[in-house]
Design an enzyme around this catalytic site. Structure first.
Site, PDB file in Angstrom:
ATOM      1  N   HIS A  54       0.832  -1.214   0.000  1.00 40.81           N
ATOM      2  CA  HIS A  54       0.000   0.000   0.000  1.00 40.81           C
ATOM      3  C   HIS A  54       0.867   1.265   0.000  1.00 40.81           C
ATOM      4  O   HIS A  54       0.530   2.272   0.622  1.00 40.81           O
ATOM      5  CB  HIS A  54      -0.959   0.019   1.197  1.00 40.81           C
ATOM      6  CG  HIS A  54      -1.955  -1.090   1.184  1.00 40.81           C
ATOM      7  ND1 HIS A  54      -3.154  -1.000   0.513  1.00 40.81           N
ATOM      8  CD2 HIS A  54      -1.930  -2.325   1.742  1.00 40.81           C
ATOM      9  CE1 HIS A  54      -3.833  -2.131   0.668  1.00 40.81           C
ATOM     10  NE2 HIS A  54      -3.104  -2.945   1.402  1.00 40.81           N
ATOM     11  N   ASN A 127     -10.256  -3.101   2.036  1.00 44.38           N
ATOM     12  CA  ASN A 127      -9.933  -3.019   0.614  1.00 44.38           C
ATOM     13  C   ASN A 127     -11.190  -2.740  -0.194  1.00 44.38           C
ATOM     14  O   ASN A 127     -12.288  -2.647   0.362  1.00 44.38           O
ATOM     15  CB  ASN A 127      -9.293  -4.334   0.128  1.00 44.38           C
ATOM     16  CG  ASN A 127      -7.859  -4.508   0.593  1.00 44.38           C
ATOM     17  OD1 ASN A 127      -7.085  -3.558   0.643  1.00 44.38           O
ATOM     18  ND2 ASN A 127      -7.500  -5.738   0.939  1.00 44.38           N
TER      19      ASN A 127
END
Length: 506
Positions: A54, A127
Protein backbone atom coordinates in the site's frame (compact mmCIF):
# COMPACT_ATOMS: atom_id res chain seq x y z
CA UNK A 1 0.75 41.57 3.04
CA UNK A 2 3.14 40.90 5.90
CA UNK A 3 5.67 38.21 4.96
CA UNK A 4 6.81 35.99 7.87
CA UNK A 5 10.50 35.98 8.64
CA UNK A 6 12.54 32.87 7.79
CA UNK A 7 13.98 31.11 10.82
CA UNK A 8 16.06 28.10 11.71
CA UNK A 9 14.35 25.06 13.19
CA UNK A 10 15.03 26.52 16.60
CA UNK A 11 13.35 29.81 15.71
CA UNK A 12 16.38 32.07 15.14
CA UNK A 13 16.12 34.51 12.20
CA UNK A 14 18.22 33.75 9.10
CA UNK A 15 19.94 36.20 6.77
CA UNK A 16 19.62 34.39 3.44
CA UNK A 17 18.04 31.38 1.75
CA UNK A 18 20.12 31.96 -1.38
CA UNK A 19 23.70 32.52 -0.24
CA UNK A 20 25.75 30.40 2.16
CA UNK A 21 28.62 31.78 4.21
CA UNK A 22 32.10 31.47 2.74
CA UNK A 23 35.61 32.05 4.09
CA UNK A 24 38.97 32.93 2.55
CA UNK A 25 39.86 34.14 -0.91
CA UNK A 26 38.64 30.90 -2.57
CA UNK A 27 35.13 31.24 -1.20
CA UNK A 28 35.12 27.93 0.64
CA UNK A 29 31.81 27.10 2.35
CA UNK A 30 32.07 27.40 6.12
CA UNK A 31 30.82 24.62 8.38
CA UNK A 32 30.10 27.36 10.87
CA UNK A 33 27.16 28.26 8.62
CA UNK A 34 24.78 26.32 10.85
CA UNK A 35 21.75 27.16 8.69
CA UNK A 36 23.39 25.64 5.58
CA UNK A 37 24.22 22.50 7.56
CA UNK A 38 20.71 22.34 9.02
CA UNK A 39 19.02 22.68 5.61
CA UNK A 40 21.16 19.99 3.98
CA UNK A 41 20.93 17.60 6.92
CA UNK A 42 17.16 18.02 7.08
CA UNK A 43 16.90 17.49 3.32
CA UNK A 44 18.83 14.22 3.60
CA UNK A 45 16.25 12.98 6.08
CA UNK A 46 13.01 14.11 4.39
CA UNK A 47 11.80 10.61 3.63
CA UNK A 48 10.56 7.89 5.92
CA UNK A 49 10.57 4.29 4.65
CA UNK A 50 7.69 3.74 2.29
CA UNK A 51 5.06 1.18 3.20
CA UNK A 52 6.07 -2.32 2.09
CA UNK A 53 2.49 -2.75 0.82
CA UNK A 54 0.00 0.00 0.00
CA UNK A 55 2.92 2.37 -0.69
CA UNK A 56 1.12 4.48 -3.31
CA UNK A 57 -2.01 6.27 -2.18
CA UNK A 58 -3.88 9.41 -1.24
CA UNK A 59 -6.68 10.44 1.03
CA UNK A 60 -8.99 13.02 2.51
CA UNK A 61 -10.85 14.02 5.67
CA UNK A 62 -14.58 14.00 6.26
CA UNK A 63 -17.38 12.92 8.54
CA UNK A 64 -19.41 9.82 9.24
CA UNK A 65 -23.01 10.20 10.40
CA UNK A 66 -24.99 7.30 11.86
CA UNK A 67 -28.49 7.56 10.42
CA UNK A 68 -30.12 4.22 11.37
CA UNK A 69 -31.34 4.26 15.00
CA UNK A 70 -31.81 0.49 14.91
CA UNK A 71 -28.08 -0.17 14.62
CA UNK A 72 -27.53 0.53 18.34
CA UNK A 73 -29.16 -2.79 19.21
CA UNK A 74 -26.09 -4.53 17.76
CA UNK A 75 -23.24 -2.44 19.21
CA UNK A 76 -22.59 -0.01 22.03
CA UNK A 77 -19.79 1.71 20.06
CA UNK A 78 -20.28 5.46 20.48
CA UNK A 79 -19.85 6.33 16.80
CA UNK A 80 -22.71 3.99 15.80
CA UNK A 81 -25.31 5.50 18.13
CA UNK A 82 -28.28 7.33 16.52
CA UNK A 83 -27.50 10.79 15.18
CA UNK A 84 -23.78 10.75 16.09
CA UNK A 85 -21.42 12.48 13.65
CA UNK A 86 -17.76 11.48 13.80
CA UNK A 87 -14.76 13.10 12.13
CA UNK A 88 -12.74 10.67 10.03
CA UNK A 89 -9.80 10.25 7.66
CA UNK A 90 -9.56 7.84 4.76
CA UNK A 91 -6.54 6.65 2.78
CA UNK A 92 -6.98 4.90 -0.56
CA UNK A 93 -4.05 3.00 -2.04
CA UNK A 94 -2.84 0.30 -4.40
CA UNK A 95 -1.33 -2.82 -2.87
CA UNK A 96 1.67 -4.09 -4.81
CA UNK A 97 3.18 -1.01 -6.48
CA UNK A 98 5.88 1.22 -5.06
CA UNK A 99 5.24 4.84 -4.10
CA UNK A 100 5.97 6.04 -7.65
CA UNK A 101 3.90 3.42 -9.45
CA UNK A 102 0.92 4.38 -11.65
CA UNK A 103 -2.48 4.58 -9.98
CA UNK A 104 -4.06 2.50 -12.76
CA UNK A 105 -2.16 -0.78 -12.52
CA UNK A 106 -4.42 -3.81 -12.04
CA UNK A 107 -4.32 -4.28 -8.29
CA UNK A 108 -6.64 -4.35 -5.26
CA UNK A 109 -7.16 -0.94 -3.64
CA UNK A 110 -6.79 -0.20 0.03
CA UNK A 111 -9.74 1.44 1.81
CA UNK A 112 -8.47 2.44 5.27
CA UNK A 113 -10.69 4.55 7.55
CA UNK A 114 -9.73 6.23 10.83
CA UNK A 115 -12.72 7.33 12.93
CA UNK A 116 -11.85 9.95 15.59
CA UNK A 117 -14.52 8.76 18.05
CA UNK A 118 -15.36 10.02 21.53
CA UNK A 119 -13.96 6.75 22.90
CA UNK A 120 -10.67 6.81 21.00
CA UNK A 121 -9.63 6.17 17.42
CA UNK A 122 -11.23 3.26 15.59
CA UNK A 123 -9.37 2.08 12.49
CA UNK A 124 -11.12 -0.04 9.88
CA UNK A 125 -8.41 -1.12 7.44
CA UNK A 126 -10.02 -2.74 4.40
CA UNK A 127 -9.93 -3.02 0.61
CA UNK A 128 -12.18 -2.48 -2.38
CA UNK A 129 -12.88 -6.24 -2.41
CA UNK A 130 -14.73 -8.26 0.24
CA UNK A 131 -12.18 -11.10 0.20
CA UNK A 132 -8.41 -11.59 0.07
CA UNK A 133 -5.85 -13.93 -1.51
CA UNK A 134 -5.00 -15.93 1.63
CA UNK A 135 -6.66 -16.89 4.91
CA UNK A 136 -3.61 -17.25 7.16
CA UNK A 137 -1.20 -14.42 8.02
CA UNK A 138 1.83 -16.70 8.00
CA UNK A 139 1.63 -16.69 4.19
CA UNK A 140 1.42 -12.91 3.84
CA UNK A 141 5.15 -12.11 3.44
CA UNK A 142 5.45 -14.86 0.80
CA UNK A 143 2.38 -13.64 -1.06
CA UNK A 144 3.68 -10.05 -1.19
CA UNK A 145 7.15 -11.19 -2.28
CA UNK A 146 5.53 -13.09 -5.16
CA UNK A 147 3.79 -9.90 -6.34
CA UNK A 148 6.82 -7.61 -6.03
CA UNK A 149 10.13 -7.96 -7.89
CA UNK A 150 12.69 -10.69 -8.53
CA UNK A 151 15.74 -10.25 -6.27
CA UNK A 152 18.18 -10.52 -9.18
CA UNK A 153 16.69 -8.61 -12.10
CA UNK A 154 14.45 -6.35 -9.94
CA UNK A 155 11.65 -6.98 -12.44
CA UNK A 156 8.08 -8.05 -11.74
CA UNK A 157 7.53 -11.57 -12.99
CA UNK A 158 4.38 -13.38 -14.11
CA UNK A 159 5.88 -16.80 -13.35
CA UNK A 160 6.32 -16.12 -9.64
CA UNK A 161 2.85 -14.54 -9.36
CA UNK A 162 1.10 -17.52 -10.92
CA UNK A 163 3.39 -20.00 -9.19
CA UNK A 164 2.21 -18.69 -5.82
CA UNK A 165 -1.45 -18.37 -6.82
CA UNK A 166 -1.72 -21.86 -8.33
CA UNK A 167 -0.01 -23.39 -5.29
CA UNK A 168 -2.45 -21.46 -3.05
CA UNK A 169 -5.92 -22.43 -4.33
CA UNK A 170 -7.61 -20.30 -1.65
CA UNK A 171 -6.55 -17.29 -3.76
CA UNK A 172 -9.00 -18.13 -6.57
CA UNK A 173 -11.87 -15.98 -5.31
CA UNK A 174 -9.74 -12.84 -4.92
CA UNK A 175 -7.87 -13.40 -8.20
CA UNK A 176 -11.25 -13.60 -9.93
CA UNK A 177 -12.09 -10.20 -8.44
CA UNK A 178 -8.66 -8.87 -9.46
CA UNK A 179 -8.91 -10.02 -13.08
CA UNK A 180 -12.47 -8.74 -13.41
CA UNK A 181 -13.74 -5.20 -13.96
CA UNK A 182 -13.29 -4.29 -10.26
CA UNK A 183 -9.52 -4.82 -10.65
CA UNK A 184 -9.27 -1.49 -12.52
CA UNK A 185 -11.52 1.11 -10.80
CA UNK A 186 -11.98 4.33 -12.76
CA UNK A 187 -11.41 6.33 -9.60
CA UNK A 188 -11.36 5.87 -5.85
CA UNK A 189 -14.71 7.69 -5.78
CA UNK A 190 -16.33 5.05 -7.99
CA UNK A 191 -15.39 1.89 -6.11
CA UNK A 192 -16.86 0.06 -3.15
CA UNK A 193 -15.10 -0.44 0.18
CA UNK A 194 -15.15 -3.42 2.49
CA UNK A 195 -13.89 -4.23 5.97
CA UNK A 196 -13.41 -7.74 4.47
CA UNK A 197 -12.74 -9.43 7.84
CA UNK A 198 -15.41 -10.61 10.25
CA UNK A 199 -15.59 -8.45 13.40
CA UNK A 200 -17.34 -8.82 16.73
CA UNK A 201 -19.94 -6.28 17.84
CA UNK A 202 -21.25 -6.18 21.42
CA UNK A 203 -24.31 -4.20 22.48
CA UNK A 204 -25.06 -2.46 25.79
CA UNK A 205 -26.67 -5.63 27.16
CA UNK A 206 -23.59 -7.73 26.37
CA UNK A 207 -25.10 -9.56 23.39
CA UNK A 208 -22.55 -10.47 20.73
CA UNK A 209 -22.86 -10.41 16.93
CA UNK A 210 -20.49 -11.08 14.03
CA UNK A 211 -20.41 -8.33 11.37
CA UNK A 212 -18.99 -7.52 7.95
CA UNK A 213 -18.68 -3.92 6.69
CA UNK A 214 -19.72 -2.71 3.21
CA UNK A 215 -19.16 0.88 2.02
CA UNK A 216 -21.34 1.43 -1.05
CA UNK A 217 -20.27 4.24 -3.36
CA UNK A 218 -22.98 6.84 -3.95
CA UNK A 219 -21.16 7.88 -7.13
CA UNK A 220 -21.79 4.48 -8.70
CA UNK A 221 -19.21 1.82 -9.55
CA UNK A 222 -17.13 2.32 -12.69
CA UNK A 223 -14.06 0.56 -14.05
CA UNK A 224 -11.43 1.20 -16.66
CA UNK A 225 -10.73 -0.98 -19.66
CA UNK A 226 -7.27 -2.49 -19.97
CA UNK A 227 -6.47 -0.01 -22.76
CA UNK A 228 -7.71 3.00 -20.78
CA UNK A 229 -5.71 1.95 -17.73
CA UNK A 230 -2.55 1.48 -19.78
CA UNK A 231 -2.97 4.88 -21.45
CA UNK A 232 -3.47 6.63 -18.10
CA UNK A 233 -0.47 4.84 -16.60
CA UNK A 234 1.64 6.61 -19.23
CA UNK A 235 -0.12 9.97 -19.37
CA UNK A 236 -1.20 10.54 -15.74
CA UNK A 237 0.31 8.15 -13.23
CA UNK A 238 -1.42 10.07 -10.41
CA UNK A 239 -4.88 9.85 -11.98
CA UNK A 240 -6.68 8.64 -8.83
CA UNK A 241 -4.96 11.13 -6.52
CA UNK A 242 -5.80 13.96 -8.92
CA UNK A 243 -9.43 12.86 -9.36
CA UNK A 244 -10.14 12.79 -5.61
CA UNK A 245 -8.34 16.05 -4.88
CA UNK A 246 -10.02 17.99 -7.69
CA UNK A 247 -13.49 16.64 -6.87
CA UNK A 248 -13.24 17.82 -3.26
CA UNK A 249 -11.73 21.17 -4.26
CA UNK A 250 -14.72 21.71 -6.57
CA UNK A 251 -17.18 20.90 -3.77
CA UNK A 252 -18.14 17.58 -5.32
CA UNK A 253 -17.91 15.67 -2.03
CA UNK A 254 -17.92 11.88 -2.53
CA UNK A 255 -20.12 9.75 -0.28
CA UNK A 256 -20.33 6.11 0.72
CA UNK A 257 -23.22 4.52 2.60
CA UNK A 258 -22.01 2.10 5.26
CA UNK A 259 -23.97 -1.13 5.51
CA UNK A 260 -23.27 -4.17 7.66
CA UNK A 261 -24.14 -7.82 7.54
CA UNK A 262 -24.99 -9.13 11.00
CA UNK A 263 -24.69 -12.79 11.99
CA UNK A 264 -26.00 -13.92 15.40
CA UNK A 265 -23.13 -15.15 17.54
CA UNK A 266 -24.27 -18.78 17.71
CA UNK A 267 -24.75 -19.07 13.92
CA UNK A 268 -20.99 -19.14 13.40
CA UNK A 269 -20.73 -22.54 15.07
CA UNK A 270 -22.89 -24.34 12.50
CA UNK A 271 -22.79 -22.11 9.40
CA UNK A 272 -22.32 -23.96 6.11
CA UNK A 273 -18.82 -22.58 5.57
CA UNK A 274 -16.28 -20.96 7.87
CA UNK A 275 -17.61 -17.42 8.46
CA UNK A 276 -14.15 -16.26 9.58
CA UNK A 277 -12.44 -17.28 6.31
CA UNK A 278 -11.18 -14.11 4.59
CA UNK A 279 -11.44 -15.80 1.18
CA UNK A 280 -15.23 -16.10 1.55
CA UNK A 281 -18.23 -13.76 1.45
CA UNK A 282 -21.50 -14.21 3.32
CA UNK A 283 -24.39 -14.48 0.83
CA UNK A 284 -26.78 -11.57 1.18
CA UNK A 285 -29.64 -14.05 1.02
CA UNK A 286 -28.38 -15.42 4.36
CA UNK A 287 -27.45 -12.10 5.98
CA UNK A 288 -28.85 -9.04 4.18
CA UNK A 289 -27.27 -5.61 4.27
CA UNK A 290 -28.40 -3.31 7.08
CA UNK A 291 -27.79 0.45 6.57
CA UNK A 292 -25.74 2.23 9.23
CA UNK A 293 -24.96 5.73 8.00
CA UNK A 294 -23.18 7.96 5.50
CA UNK A 295 -19.50 8.80 5.07
CA UNK A 296 -18.73 12.09 3.30
CA UNK A 297 -15.27 13.33 2.26
CA UNK A 298 -15.18 17.14 2.32
CA UNK A 299 -11.62 18.28 3.11
CA UNK A 300 -8.34 17.70 1.32
CA UNK A 301 -5.14 17.36 3.34
CA UNK A 302 -3.19 20.57 3.80
CA UNK A 303 0.13 18.72 3.64
CA UNK A 304 0.37 15.30 2.02
CA UNK A 305 3.39 14.07 3.98
CA UNK A 306 2.22 15.21 7.40
CA UNK A 307 -1.39 14.04 7.05
CA UNK A 308 -1.37 11.13 4.59
CA UNK A 309 2.13 9.66 4.43
CA UNK A 310 2.45 9.73 8.22
CA UNK A 311 -1.12 8.51 8.81
CA UNK A 312 -0.94 5.19 10.64
CA UNK A 313 -3.93 2.84 10.38
CA UNK A 314 -3.95 -0.30 12.52
CA UNK A 315 -6.62 -3.00 12.91
CA UNK A 316 -5.59 -3.15 16.58
CA UNK A 317 -7.24 0.25 17.17
CA UNK A 318 -10.61 -0.87 18.53
CA UNK A 319 -13.17 0.94 20.70
CA UNK A 320 -15.69 -0.45 23.23
CA UNK A 321 -18.39 -2.39 21.41
CA UNK A 322 -16.13 -3.54 18.54
CA UNK A 323 -13.61 -6.37 18.67
CA UNK A 324 -11.72 -9.03 16.75
CA UNK A 325 -12.86 -12.46 15.58
CA UNK A 326 -11.10 -15.82 15.10
CA UNK A 327 -10.16 -14.72 11.55
CA UNK A 328 -6.50 -15.80 11.34
CA UNK A 329 -5.58 -13.02 8.91
CA UNK A 330 -7.09 -10.41 11.22
CA UNK A 331 -5.19 -11.85 14.16
CA UNK A 332 -1.91 -11.44 12.27
CA UNK A 333 -2.73 -7.91 11.12
CA UNK A 334 -3.50 -6.84 14.69
CA UNK A 335 0.20 -7.35 15.41
CA UNK A 336 1.85 -6.46 12.12
CA UNK A 337 0.29 -3.08 11.28
CA UNK A 338 1.10 -1.30 14.53
CA UNK A 339 4.56 -2.85 14.48
CA UNK A 340 5.15 -1.55 10.94
CA UNK A 341 4.22 1.98 12.05
CA UNK A 342 6.65 1.87 14.97
CA UNK A 343 9.40 1.04 12.49
CA UNK A 344 8.32 3.37 9.70
CA UNK A 345 7.28 6.59 11.46
CA UNK A 346 8.42 5.99 15.02
CA UNK A 347 7.69 4.52 18.40
CA UNK A 348 5.44 7.48 19.22
CA UNK A 349 3.61 7.62 15.88
CA UNK A 350 0.29 7.93 17.76
CA UNK A 351 1.39 11.40 18.95
CA UNK A 352 1.69 12.73 15.39
CA UNK A 353 -1.29 15.09 15.00
CA UNK A 354 -3.04 13.12 12.25
CA UNK A 355 -2.92 9.99 14.42
CA UNK A 356 -3.89 11.57 17.73
CA UNK A 357 -7.21 10.77 19.35
CA UNK A 358 -9.39 13.88 19.00
CA UNK A 359 -12.59 13.00 20.86
CA UNK A 360 -11.03 11.89 24.12
CA UNK A 361 -7.91 12.37 26.24
CA UNK A 362 -5.10 9.79 26.21
CA UNK A 363 -3.82 8.46 29.54
CA UNK A 364 -1.48 5.50 29.97
CA UNK A 365 1.90 4.53 31.37
CA UNK A 366 4.00 4.27 28.21
CA UNK A 367 7.06 6.48 28.27
CA UNK A 368 10.11 7.71 26.37
CA UNK A 369 11.18 6.69 22.88
CA UNK A 370 12.12 8.97 19.98
CA UNK A 371 9.97 12.09 19.44
CA UNK A 372 8.07 11.75 22.70
CA UNK A 373 6.32 14.99 23.60
CA UNK A 374 3.13 13.97 25.43
CA UNK A 375 3.63 12.79 29.01
CA UNK A 376 1.85 12.45 32.32
CA UNK A 377 1.95 15.15 34.98
CA UNK A 378 5.15 15.16 37.09
CA UNK A 379 3.16 13.94 40.09
CA UNK A 380 2.04 10.77 38.28
CA UNK A 381 4.46 7.83 38.32
CA UNK A 382 4.77 5.63 35.24
CA UNK A 383 3.50 2.36 36.69
CA UNK A 384 0.21 0.74 37.60
CA UNK A 385 -1.28 0.26 40.03
CA UNK A 386 -0.32 3.33 42.03
CA UNK A 387 -1.86 5.30 44.88
CA UNK A 388 -0.90 8.74 43.59
CA UNK A 389 -3.86 9.55 41.35
CA UNK A 390 -2.60 8.03 38.10
CA UNK A 391 -4.96 6.71 35.43
CA UNK A 392 -6.79 3.49 36.28
CA UNK A 393 -8.42 0.93 34.03
CA UNK A 394 -12.20 0.73 33.84
CA UNK A 395 -12.88 -2.80 35.04
CA UNK A 396 -16.51 -2.54 34.00
CA UNK A 397 -15.30 -2.95 30.40
CA UNK A 398 -13.83 -6.36 31.17
CA UNK A 399 -16.07 -8.98 29.60
CA UNK A 400 -15.35 -12.52 30.78
CA UNK A 401 -16.54 -15.38 28.64
CA UNK A 402 -15.43 -13.95 25.29
CA UNK A 403 -15.20 -16.07 22.16
CA UNK A 404 -11.56 -16.86 22.98
CA UNK A 405 -12.82 -19.11 25.80
CA UNK A 406 -15.76 -20.55 23.86
CA UNK A 407 -14.41 -23.97 22.94
CA UNK A 408 -17.30 -24.79 20.63
CA UNK A 409 -16.79 -21.54 18.70
CA UNK A 410 -13.01 -21.82 18.39
CA UNK A 411 -13.31 -25.45 17.32
CA UNK A 412 -15.85 -24.47 14.66
CA UNK A 413 -13.53 -21.71 13.42
CA UNK A 414 -10.67 -24.17 13.01
CA UNK A 415 -12.59 -27.13 11.57
CA UNK A 416 -13.86 -27.97 8.09
CA UNK A 417 -17.40 -26.86 7.27
CA UNK A 418 -19.67 -28.77 4.83
CA UNK A 419 -19.43 -26.18 2.06
CA UNK A 420 -15.86 -24.96 2.45
CA UNK A 421 -14.38 -24.75 -1.04
CA UNK A 422 -11.57 -22.73 -2.54
CA UNK A 423 -13.16 -22.50 -5.99
CA UNK A 424 -16.92 -22.44 -5.37
CA UNK A 425 -17.43 -18.73 -4.69
CA UNK A 426 -14.97 -17.78 -7.45
CA UNK A 427 -17.07 -19.80 -9.90
CA UNK A 428 -20.26 -18.15 -8.65
CA UNK A 429 -18.73 -14.72 -9.16
CA UNK A 430 -17.73 -15.59 -12.73
CA UNK A 431 -20.95 -17.33 -13.78
CA UNK A 432 -23.71 -15.61 -11.82
CA UNK A 433 -22.47 -12.07 -11.16
CA UNK A 434 -20.41 -11.20 -14.27
CA UNK A 435 -22.63 -10.60 -17.29
CA UNK A 436 -21.70 -11.87 -20.74
CA UNK A 437 -19.61 -8.83 -21.64
CA UNK A 438 -17.81 -8.94 -18.29
CA UNK A 439 -17.03 -12.65 -18.78
CA UNK A 440 -15.55 -11.88 -22.20
CA UNK A 441 -13.37 -9.11 -20.75
CA UNK A 442 -12.35 -11.44 -17.91
CA UNK A 443 -11.24 -14.15 -20.35
CA UNK A 444 -9.25 -11.59 -22.35
CA UNK A 445 -7.53 -10.36 -19.16
CA UNK A 446 -6.55 -13.77 -17.83
CA UNK A 447 -5.41 -14.83 -21.30
CA UNK A 448 -2.97 -11.93 -21.29
CA UNK A 449 -1.93 -12.53 -17.69
CA UNK A 450 -1.35 -16.28 -17.97
CA UNK A 451 0.13 -15.78 -21.44
CA UNK A 452 3.03 -13.95 -19.79
CA UNK A 453 4.05 -17.11 -17.89
CA UNK A 454 7.18 -18.70 -19.34
CA UNK A 455 7.43 -21.87 -17.25
CA UNK A 456 5.33 -24.60 -18.90
CA UNK A 457 4.44 -26.37 -15.64
CA UNK A 458 3.25 -23.14 -14.02
CA UNK A 459 1.23 -22.25 -17.12
CA UNK A 460 -0.47 -25.65 -17.05
CA UNK A 461 -1.26 -25.20 -13.36
CA UNK A 462 -2.75 -21.78 -14.14
CA UNK A 463 -5.02 -23.30 -16.80
CA UNK A 464 -6.13 -25.98 -14.33
CA UNK A 465 -6.67 -23.27 -11.69
CA UNK A 466 -9.24 -21.54 -13.91
CA UNK A 467 -10.71 -24.90 -14.96
CA UNK A 468 -11.42 -25.55 -11.30
CA UNK A 469 -13.19 -22.18 -11.13
CA UNK A 470 -15.28 -22.99 -14.21
CA UNK A 471 -14.70 -25.82 -16.69
CA UNK A 472 -15.90 -23.82 -19.70
CA UNK A 473 -13.65 -20.90 -18.72
CA UNK A 474 -10.67 -23.26 -18.44
CA UNK A 475 -11.35 -24.74 -21.86
CA UNK A 476 -11.57 -21.30 -23.48
CA UNK A 477 -8.36 -20.20 -21.77
CA UNK A 478 -6.55 -23.33 -22.98
CA UNK A 479 -7.73 -22.68 -26.52
CA UNK A 480 -6.68 -19.01 -26.38
CA UNK A 481 -3.20 -19.96 -25.17
CA UNK A 482 -2.82 -22.71 -27.77
CA UNK A 483 -2.03 -25.19 -25.01
CA UNK A 484 -2.62 -28.88 -25.65
CA UNK A 485 -5.21 -30.96 -23.80
CA UNK A 486 -3.90 -31.77 -20.35
CA UNK A 487 -5.51 -35.21 -20.66
CA UNK A 488 -7.68 -34.89 -17.58
CA UNK A 489 -9.35 -32.09 -15.73
CA UNK A 490 -11.18 -31.91 -12.47
CA UNK A 491 -13.79 -29.60 -13.93
CA UNK A 492 -15.49 -26.82 -12.10
CA UNK A 493 -15.83 -27.19 -8.36
CA UNK A 494 -19.34 -25.98 -7.68
CA UNK A 495 -20.56 -25.07 -4.22
CA UNK A 496 -23.97 -26.23 -3.03
CA UNK A 497 -26.50 -23.45 -2.82
CA UNK A 498 -24.34 -21.06 -4.83
CA UNK A 499 -27.34 -19.65 -6.71
CA UNK A 500 -28.34 -18.02 -3.42
CA UNK A 501 -25.49 -15.55 -3.68
CA UNK A 502 -27.66 -13.00 -5.52
CA UNK A 503 -25.91 -9.63 -5.18
CA UNK A 504 -23.47 -10.73 -2.49
CA UNK A 505 -20.54 -9.79 -4.72
CA UNK A 506 -21.93 -6.34 -5.55
Amino acid sequence: MTVPRSTTQSGAPVASDAHSQTVGPDGVAALTDHYLVEKLAQFNRERVPERVVHAKGGGAFGTFETTNPEIAKYTKAALFQPGVTTDMLIRFSSVAGESGSPDTWRDPRGFAVKFYTSEGNYDLVGNNTPVFFIRDGIKFPDFIHSQKRLPGSNLRDADMQWDFWTLSPESAHQVTWLMGDRGLPRSWRTMQGYGSHTYLWTNAEGEKFWVKYHFRSQQGVEGLSNDEAAELAGSDGDHHIRDLYEAIEEGNFPKWELNVQVMPYEDAKTYRFNPFDLTKIWPHSDYPLIPVGMMTLNKNPENYFAEIEQAAFAPSNFVPGIGASPDKMLQARIFSYADAHRYRVGTNHAQIPVNQAKGTEVHNYSQNGAARYHFNAPSVPNYAPNSLGGPAADESLFAPGGWENDGELTLAAASHHPEDSDFGQAGTLYRDVFDGAARARFLETITGAVGGVQNADIKERAIQYWTNVDSDLGAKLRANLGAGDAGSADGAVRQAGETEFDQAHA
